[in-house]
Design a protein around this motif. Structure first.
Motif, PDB file in Angstrom:
ATOM      1  N   ALA A 221       0.839  -1.190   0.000  1.00 15.16           N
ATOM      2  CA  ALA A 221       0.000   0.000   0.000  1.00 15.16           C
ATOM      3  C   ALA A 221       0.875   1.241   0.000  1.00 15.16           C
ATOM      4  O   ALA A 221       2.076   1.185   0.246  1.00 15.16           O
ATOM      5  N   ALA A 222       0.226   2.381  -0.265  1.00 13.15           N
ATOM      6  CA  ALA A 222       0.891   3.677  -0.215  1.00 13.15           C
ATOM      7  C   ALA A 222      -0.016   4.652   0.520  1.00 13.15           C
ATOM      8  O   ALA A 222      -1.240   4.651   0.319  1.00 13.15           O
ATOM      9  N   LEU A 223       0.575   5.471   1.365  1.00 12.97           N
ATOM     10  CA  LEU A 223      -0.181   6.433   2.154  1.00 12.97           C
ATOM     11  C   LEU A 223       0.346   7.834   1.885  1.00 12.97           C
ATOM     12  O   LEU A 223       1.534   8.095   2.027  1.00 12.97           O
ATOM     13  N   VAL A 224      -0.562   8.726   1.490  1.00 12.15           N
ATOM     14  CA  VAL A 224      -0.235  10.140   1.316  1.00 12.15           C
ATOM     15  C   VAL A 224      -0.850  10.901   2.481  1.00 12.15           C
ATOM     16  O   VAL A 224      -2.048  10.751   2.768  1.00 12.15           O
ATOM     17  N   THR A 225      -0.069  11.710   3.153  1.00 11.96           N
ATOM     18  CA  THR A 225      -0.584  12.570   4.215  1.00 11.96           C
ATOM     19  C   THR A 225      -0.207  14.007   3.882  1.00 11.96           C
ATOM     20  O   THR A 225       0.854  14.268   3.323  1.00 11.96           O
ATOM     21  N   ALA A 226      -1.090  14.933   4.253  1.00 11.77           N
ATOM     22  CA  ALA A 226      -0.840  16.331   3.901  1.00 11.77           C
ATOM     23  C   ALA A 226      -1.555  17.255   4.877  1.00 11.77           C
ATOM     24  O   ALA A 226      -2.597  16.904   5.449  1.00 11.77           O
ATOM     25  N   VAL A 227      -0.984  18.433   5.052  1.00  8.68           N
ATOM     26  CA  VAL A 227      -1.652  19.541   5.733  1.00  8.68           C
ATOM     27  C   VAL A 227      -1.619  20.733   4.789  1.00  8.68           C
ATOM     28  O   VAL A 227      -0.786  20.801   3.886  1.00  8.68           O
ATOM     29  N   ALA A 228      -2.527  21.672   5.009  1.00  6.44           N
ATOM     30  CA  ALA A 228      -2.606  22.830   4.119  1.00  6.44           C
ATOM     31  C   ALA A 228      -3.332  23.961   4.839  1.00  6.44           C
ATOM     32  O   ALA A 228      -4.066  23.725   5.803  1.00  6.44           O
ATOM     33  N   PRO A 229      -3.148  25.193   4.371  1.00 10.74           N
ATOM     34  CA  PRO A 229      -3.828  26.316   5.024  1.00 10.74           C
ATOM     35  C   PRO A 229      -5.338  26.309   4.834  1.00 10.74           C
ATOM     36  O   PRO A 229      -6.068  26.874   5.642  1.00 10.74           O
ATOM     37  N   ASP A 230      -5.833  25.671   3.755  1.00 10.74           N
ATOM     38  CA  ASP A 230      -7.272  25.655   3.515  1.00 10.74           C
ATOM     39  C   ASP A 230      -7.644  24.416   2.706  1.00 10.74           C
ATOM     40  O   ASP A 230      -6.776  23.665   2.242  1.00 10.74           O
ATOM     41  N   ALA A 231      -8.948  24.218   2.527  1.00 13.58           N
ATOM     42  CA  ALA A 231      -9.448  23.018   1.870  1.00 13.58           C
ATOM     43  C   ALA A 231      -9.022  22.945   0.406  1.00 13.58           C
ATOM     44  O   ALA A 231      -8.739  21.854  -0.109  1.00 13.58           O
ATOM     45  N   LEU A 232      -8.975  24.065  -0.276  1.00 10.40           N
ATOM     46  CA  LEU A 232      -8.612  24.069  -1.688  1.00 10.40           C
ATOM     47  C   LEU A 232      -7.168  23.607  -1.884  1.00 10.40           C
ATOM     48  O   LEU A 232      -6.876  22.772  -2.751  1.00 10.40           O
ATOM     49  N   ALA A 233      -6.266  24.128  -1.074  1.00  7.74           N
ATOM     50  CA  ALA A 233      -4.865  23.730  -1.195  1.00  7.74           C
ATOM     51  C   ALA A 233      -4.689  22.253  -0.865  1.00  7.74           C
ATOM     52  O   ALA A 233      -3.911  21.543  -1.511  1.00  7.74           O
ATOM     53  N   LEU A 234      -5.412  21.768   0.128  1.00  2.00           N
ATOM     54  CA  LEU A 234      -5.352  20.344   0.475  1.00  2.00           C
ATOM     55  C   LEU A 234      -5.838  19.484  -0.680  1.00  2.00           C
ATOM     56  O   LEU A 234      -5.204  18.477  -1.036  1.00  2.00           O
ATOM     57  N   SER A 235      -6.962  19.866  -1.278  1.00  2.73           N
ATOM     58  CA  SER A 235      -7.519  19.075  -2.383  1.00  2.73           C
ATOM     59  C   SER A 235      -6.546  18.985  -3.550  1.00  2.73           C
ATOM     60  O   SER A 235      -6.442  17.937  -4.198  1.00  2.73           O
ATOM     61  N   ARG A 236      -5.827  20.049  -3.817  1.00  2.00           N
ATOM     62  CA  ARG A 236      -4.868  20.032  -4.923  1.00  2.00           C
ATOM     63  C   ARG A 236      -3.761  19.004  -4.677  1.00  2.00           C
ATOM     64  O   ARG A 236      -3.348  18.282  -5.586  1.00  2.00           O
ATOM     65  N   ILE A 237      -3.272  18.923  -3.441  1.00  2.00           N
ATOM     66  CA  ILE A 237      -2.224  17.952  -3.122  1.00  2.00           C
ATOM     67  C   ILE A 237      -2.743  16.530  -3.308  1.00  2.00           C
ATOM     68  O   ILE A 237      -2.097  15.683  -3.939  1.00  2.00           O
ATOM     69  N   LEU A 238      -3.937  16.251  -2.763  1.00  2.00           N
ATOM     70  CA  LEU A 238      -4.475  14.894  -2.827  1.00  2.00           C
ATOM     71  C   LEU A 238      -4.928  14.536  -4.240  1.00  2.00           C
ATOM     72  O   LEU A 238      -4.812  13.377  -4.654  1.00  2.00           O
ATOM     73  N   ASP A 239      -5.431  15.521  -4.993  1.00  2.00           N
ATOM     74  CA  ASP A 239      -5.812  15.257  -6.390  1.00  2.00           C
ATOM     75  C   ASP A 239      -4.606  14.811  -7.204  1.00  2.00           C
ATOM     76  O   ASP A 239      -4.688  13.869  -8.000  1.00  2.00           O
ATOM     77  N   ALA A 240      -3.485  15.497  -7.026  1.00  2.94           N
ATOM     78  CA  ALA A 240      -2.281  15.144  -7.778  1.00  2.94           C
ATOM     79  C   ALA A 240      -1.796  13.751  -7.403  1.00  2.94           C
ATOM     80  O   ALA A 240      -1.392  12.959  -8.269  1.00  2.94           O
ATOM     81  N   ALA A 241      -1.832  13.428  -6.122  1.00  2.00           N
ATOM     82  CA  ALA A 241      -1.406  12.102  -5.682  1.00  2.00           C
ATOM     83  C   ALA A 241      -2.346  11.022  -6.192  1.00  2.00           C
ATOM     84  O   ALA A 241      -1.912   9.938  -6.583  1.00  2.00           O
TER      85      ALA A 241
END
Length: 248
Positions: A221-241
């Protein structure tokens, strides 16, 4: 007055949904799948929930050979209620042999004054594939967060794959907003991809921009974890992954 309700979904290999029912505010609806061979269910919120004291659950079974995508029509908003007790939201997911589940809901927003316990329990066959995405927004615009405890437990072929707990807001252990955890950010999320193909071609650990990380897990398996200043920035990180790791 608090609510107790469970939504149930079962998907079969022929594309049918032998079970699709709810007795509460979470209403699963069959919607059009974007990819051939997949069945899609969208969870629609029929009323404001979860509120303090509510006990809500979604039970999902992806039977052998089935391919199911579950998403939601809108963000889930945890709110304070008249009952001075935490709300509970349980997800119980089972994925059979050569089956696949893409669990891709919208964000969970922890509003000021709310108190929510989220428990996600996943059982996978050794040949199953899983894409599971979680996004948590701590407080609405300009307000502090509520209390949010979230635990994710995943088993593959009966063996533990991932077991982790996150806690934010009032009542959480000290340091949750410190430099080693959120560092003042108000959006956090993760993407878990379980795929037998990773046994032959495991992913490599690496940072994802300034606020994300990709970590391979034994499982495979692979796990991506992220933090961001707001929901939009977070979504961009997870969308790319998500685009990189899974065919969604």
């Amino acid at each position: 007055m608090s609510l107790r309700a469970t939504a149930r979904i079962a998907a079969a290999a022929d594309g049918s949904l032998p079970v699709l029912e709810s007795d509460g505010p979470l209403a699963p609806r069959r919607t059009r799948a974007a990819a051939p061979g997949w069945t899609r269910v969208t969870v629609v919120g029929a009323m404001s929930a979860p509120l303090g004291g509510d006990r809500l659950a979604i039970e999902t079974e992806v039977r052998d050979g089935a391919r199911l995508r579950v998403d939601s029509a809108a963000a889930t908003l945890a709110l304070p209620g008249r009952v001075p007790h935490p709300a509970a939201y349980e997800l119980r997911l089972r994925v059979g042999a050569y089956a696949a589940l893409h669990w891709l809901p919208e964000q969970l927003v922890s509003a000021h004054g709310s108190d929510l316990r989220v428990r996600t329990d996943v059982d996978l066959d050794a040949t199953a594939r899983l894409v599971l995405r979680e996004e948590q927004v701590l407080g609405r615009h300009g307000e502090p967060p509520g209390t949010l405890f979230s635990r994710l437990t995943v088993r593959r072929a009966g063996r533990p794959l991932l077991d982790q707990e996150l806690a934010y807001g009032p009542g959480a252990p000290g340091g949750w907003d410190g430099g080693a955890v959120l560092a003042g950010h108000r959006a956090t999320g993760q993407l878990l991809v379980v795929d037998p193909a990773f046994e032959e071609e495991p992913v490599a650990a690496r940072p994802l921009g300034e606020h994300g990380a990709l970590t391979p897990l034994a499982g495979p398996a692979a796990l991506v974890t992220a933090v961001a200043p707001d929901a939009l920035a977070l979504s961009r990180i997870l969308d790319a992954a998500l685009t990189e790791l899974a065919d969604v």
